[in-house]
Design a protein around this motif. Structure first.
Motif, PDB file in Angstrom:
ATOM      1  N   THR A 109       0.731  -1.175   0.062  1.00 45.28           N
ATOM      2  CA  THR A 109      -0.106   0.117   0.030  1.00 45.28           C
ATOM      3  C   THR A 109       0.977   1.593   0.207  1.00 45.28           C
ATOM      4  O   THR A 109       1.727   1.842   0.784  1.00 45.28           O
ATOM      5  N   PRO A 110       0.985   2.448  -0.465  1.00 46.23           N
ATOM      6  CA  PRO A 110       2.158   2.969  -1.519  1.00 46.23           C
ATOM      7  C   PRO A 110       1.383   4.045   0.513  1.00 46.23           C
ATOM      8  O   PRO A 110       2.760   4.890   0.242  1.00 46.23           O
ATOM      9  N   GLU A 134      10.492   5.169  -2.055  1.00 46.00           N
ATOM     10  CA  GLU A 134      10.239   3.906  -3.550  1.00 46.00           C
ATOM     11  C   GLU A 134       9.650   3.436  -3.534  1.00 46.00           C
ATOM     12  O   GLU A 134       9.211   3.196  -5.043  1.00 46.00           O
ATOM     13  N   ALA A 135       9.261   2.386  -2.889  1.00 45.00           N
ATOM     14  CA  ALA A 135       7.996   1.803  -2.699  1.00 45.00           C
ATOM     15  C   ALA A 135       7.444   2.028  -2.475  1.00 45.00           C
ATOM     16  O   ALA A 135       6.312   1.622  -3.556  1.00 45.00           O
ATOM     17  N   ARG A 143      -2.101   7.129  -6.257  1.00 43.63           N
ATOM     18  CA  ARG A 143      -2.503   8.380  -6.376  1.00 43.63           C
ATOM     19  C   ARG A 143      -2.080  10.077  -6.470  1.00 43.63           C
ATOM     20  O   ARG A 143      -2.381  10.713  -7.211  1.00 43.63           O
ATOM     21  N   SER A 144      -1.559   9.900  -5.576  1.00 42.93           N
ATOM     22  CA  SER A 144      -1.019  10.842  -4.984  1.00 42.93           C
ATOM     23  C   SER A 144       0.767  10.814  -5.001  1.00 42.93           C
ATOM     24  O   SER A 144       1.832  11.423  -3.931  1.00 42.93           O
ATOM     25  N   PRO A 145       1.378  10.918  -6.300  1.00 39.72           N
ATOM     26  CA  PRO A 145       2.811  10.145  -6.162  1.00 39.72           C
ATOM     27  C   PRO A 145       3.919  12.109  -5.370  1.00 39.72           C
ATOM     28  O   PRO A 145       4.977  11.434  -5.319  1.00 39.72           O
ATOM     29  N   ALA A 146       3.399  12.877  -5.750  1.00 38.13           N
ATOM     30  CA  ALA A 146       4.069  13.837  -5.458  1.00 38.13           C
ATOM     31  C   ALA A 146       4.085  13.636  -4.333  1.00 38.13           C
ATOM     32  O   ALA A 146       4.755  14.866  -3.772  1.00 38.13           O
ATOM     33  N   LYS A 147       3.310  13.978  -3.335  1.00 38.07           N
ATOM     34  CA  LYS A 147       3.365  13.274  -1.507  1.00 38.07           C
ATOM     35  C   LYS A 147       5.074  12.760  -1.150  1.00 38.07           C
ATOM     36  O   LYS A 147       5.456  13.074  -0.682  1.00 38.07           O
TER      37      LYS A 147
END
Length: 260
Positions: A109-110, A134-135, A143-147
């Protein structure tokens, strides 16, 4: 110099719950009807806990999490939420135990990886934190990789790795160009690198977004001071005085402490 407060990771609230699909159902999407009554009760308790957490009623939020886990002891999101609450309360050991339990139950879970990474970064384990950011980023459903990118940039700066920080912040900007935290962090990075034109570009985006905190305005003043634009500097300083006249940033401006 003033430091920017990063945007903290969001809590997962509405992901699918954890029972395995029954025989013959593998081709179907999971819906709320796949949840047991206990899982539904646990999710309601979690949503209540999030509400209390946002209101800073931390003991009440903890009590709701306890009830959620009584209903569903394997509810990974409840452990992650409890970890965030303990983190805010300064209960470091309890926070880490709950982050790790959430990841044991749902290692991919990201949001869990991002939240635990931020916890590690805040507790002097910056190098280890990058592994978890990185994981999170490896999960293409995030949905929110910028965080995670923004947090990884902040932790890279704590390790004095400006090259990595610039890479992470730039990727965060590509994912979410309007994010004030990312723009502020890029402005601060380029100011420290004496690239004042780039710093002006990014701090301008923050100001256009009406994020006019004392640290943002003070950085903008310093950038214009370095660029020699006295008109822009005075205009920004006036805003700093009007909005944050009792702040340490305005006191620094009055002292002329542009290089502190």
């Amino acid at each position: 110099m003033a430091r920017f407060v990063p945007v903290i990771a969001s809590v997962v609230l509405f992901t699918a719950c954890g029972s395995s699909p029954t025989a013959g159902s593998q081709s179907e999407l999971r819906t709320s009807s796949d949840q047991t009554d206990n899982q539904r009760r646990a999710r309601i308790r979690l949503q209540l806990a999030v509400g209390y957490y946002e209101q800073r009623q931390l003991p009440v939020a903890l009590d709701e999490i306890k009830r959620a886990l009584q209903a569903d002891p394997d509810f990974a999101e409840a452990y992650d939420m409890r970890a965030l609450i303990y983190m805010d309360m300064g209960e470091t050991k309890l926070a880490e135990d709950n982050f790790q339990q959430a990841l044991r139950l749902s290692p991919n879970t990201p949001d869990f990886n991002n939240n635990y990474g931020w916890f590690l970064c805040q507790n002097g384990r910056e190098k280890q934190s990058i592994t978890y950011f990185e994981a999170a980023l490896k999960n293409h459903t995030y949905r929110s990789p910028a965080k995670a990118l923004n947090n990884a940039g902040i932790c890279s700066l704590k390790m004095k790795d400006r090259v990595a920080a610039e890479r992470y912040f730039s990727q965060a900007f590509q994912n979410d160009p309007s994010n004030p935290s990312t723009n502020a962090n890029l402005a601060k990075l380029y100011y420290d690198l004496h690239d004042y034109q780039r710093a002006r570009f990014y701090i301008g985006r923050v100001i256009k977004a009406e994020v006019l905190t004392a640290d943002v305005l003070w950085l903008a003043v310093k950038i214009e001071h370095k660029l020699g634009d006295s008109v822009a500097e005075n205009s920004l300083a006036t805003q700093l005085r009007r909005r944050h006249g009792s702040s340490p940033e305005y006191a620094a401006y009055q002292r002329g402490a542009f290089d502190d």
